[in-house]
Design a protein around this motif. Sequence first.
Motif, mmCIF file in Angstrom:
data_model
loop_
_atom_site.group_PDB
_atom_site.id
_atom_site.type_symbol
_atom_site.label_atom_id
_atom_site.label_comp_id
_atom_site.label_asym_id
_atom_site.label_seq_id
_atom_site.Cartn_x
_atom_site.Cartn_y
_atom_site.Cartn_z
ATOM 1 N N GLY A 22 -16.939 10.609 18.369
ATOM 2 C CA GLY A 22 -16.278 9.862 19.411
ATOM 3 C C GLY A 22 -17.191 9.352 20.487
ATOM 4 N N PHE A 23 -18.501 9.304 20.261
ATOM 5 C CA PHE A 23 -19.415 8.907 21.304
ATOM 6 C C PHE A 23 -20.027 7.545 21.035
ATOM 7 C CE2 PHE A 23 -20.393 13.583 22.412
ATOM 8 C CZ PHE A 23 -19.115 13.677 22.947
ATOM 9 N N GLY A 24 -19.433 6.774 20.175
ATOM 10 C CA GLY A 24 -19.905 5.410 19.961
ATOM 11 C C GLY A 24 -21.062 5.315 19.008
ATOM 12 N N GLU A 25 -21.495 6.412 18.362
ATOM 13 C CA GLU A 25 -22.583 6.352 17.401
ATOM 14 C C GLU A 25 -22.019 6.617 16.019
ATOM 15 O OE1 GLU A 25 -26.345 7.892 20.060
ATOM 16 O OE2 GLU A 25 -25.709 8.979 18.280
ATOM 17 N N GLU A 69 -22.806 8.054 28.642
ATOM 18 C CA GLU A 69 -21.708 7.170 29.033
ATOM 19 C C GLU A 69 -21.797 5.841 28.307
ATOM 20 O OE1 GLU A 69 -19.852 5.222 33.094
ATOM 21 O OE2 GLU A 69 -21.994 5.174 32.695
ATOM 22 N N HIS A 71 -22.833 5.421 25.403
ATOM 23 C CA HIS A 71 -22.398 5.665 24.033
ATOM 24 C C HIS A 71 -20.903 5.993 23.951
ATOM 25 C CE1 HIS A 71 -26.173 5.339 21.927
ATOM 26 N NE2 HIS A 71 -26.763 6.122 22.803
ATOM 27 N N GLY A 72 -20.202 5.915 25.055
ATOM 28 C CA GLY A 72 -18.756 6.103 25.030
ATOM 29 C C GLY A 72 -18.268 7.466 25.460
ATOM 30 N N THR A 74 -16.857 10.146 27.889
ATOM 31 C CA THR A 74 -16.094 10.164 29.124
ATOM 32 C C THR A 74 -15.990 11.600 29.620
ATOM 33 O OG1 THR A 74 -13.979 10.441 27.977
ATOM 34 C CG2 THR A 74 -14.747 8.167 28.365
ATOM 35 N N ARG A 391 -20.613 1.738 36.670
ATOM 36 C CA ARG A 391 -20.906 2.769 35.693
ATOM 37 C C ARG A 391 -22.240 3.429 36.020
ATOM 38 N NH1 ARG A 391 -20.298 -0.818 30.288
ATOM 39 N NH2 ARG A 391 -18.192 -1.662 30.601
#
Length: 402
Positions: A22-25, A69, A71-72, A74, A391
């Motif tokens: 879930g971290f964009g990778e 952050e 990489h998504g 939160t 951000r």
Amino acid sequence: MTGPRTGDHLDAPTGLGDPGGGFGEAAPDQSASLPSRRGAADPVKALMHRHRELCERAVDPLEIAARLEAHGVTDRAAARFRHRDVFSLAEEMYARISRDAEPPPRHETTDVPRLGPGTVAFGLLPGVLCAAAVAGLRLTEGRTRLGVAALGVVAVGLGLRAVLRRGPLRAERRTPHGPHTPGIRTRTCWLLGYALLGDGLLGAAVGGGPDGLPDGTATGAWPLTTAPVLALALACGPAAWTAHLFSVGARRKVTTSRGLEEFAASVRPLLLGTFGLFLGALAALLAVCGAVLDEPAGYAQALTLGALLLLARLLTTHGFTRAPAVALGAAAAAEVTVQATVFTARLPGCGALATPVDTLVAAWGPGGVPALACGAAALVLLLHATRTLTRASAHARAERQP
């Protein structure tokens, strides 16, 4: 940023399925990338394994937090690792880094270089050169005036280039190759050129002209609007100062914020405040230049253009160039379209094309066109900036443009 807090980094239960997900990778084959960590009792260790290069190169926890952050990650996702926010998770990751070689020198990323005399001088350079060029136009005539005008354009352009390459307004490079968009410079030059020549050309074109080329005066067949351009050149100094003020304030907010949402909420009024300070300084410069040159100050078109250029540069200095390029291009395209419409309407059967422009110029004057075009683009950029520049990842350490 304060050090890791006790009690924040407890081991997660063994039933956590994908500690790094879930971290964009993308992880096409989780078993291949983490063969010995499936069902691991230490999800933070698994996350560090996935971001090993980041952890080894990080110089402080802020850099890790900002990249996570990006990489998504939160604050809600950080709770899966038994941390209340991303900053606390990054602190533990940084504290647990093991380096075989000697660690790199530590430095505080919250420190922003002060505005030294050289930086201040560069900020004032375009305004000084533009003032000298305007004085030269007022004191000369004929071919000498045209030579002074050409020399002034070159000098101001070189001064502006120096400002954009040094100090708070220089651009950052977020990747080894960088996202730099050369079109930004071309579109910026067009908008500044239109501020000098566009209103005079549009006013003359609506009346059936122009009857000649610009002669460097505000009363010729193709008049120049020098007061707004001089004010914008002088505003490079306040622009550099407000950009520096925003960078310093944002870095300081990092040390006092304990979550991404808290950081964004504290930086947003800072961004709007510095933006308002710049507009106030530009309005004062417009009033002074208009009075000294005995010309209309052009508040509407100059303030909207100044707002657009400042927001575009703030985004560019923090590594975001796509939105500024689109906004500047849209404003320039709108101005080109209006000018082209007026001249196209002179063709047989195309007279109706000029009706909207004639109506706008009759109501608001020639300055209404750049005011609407730049104002709409600046509003879009302002909304975009309140999302991107608030951000933590926008204020992480980055490679500067040469």
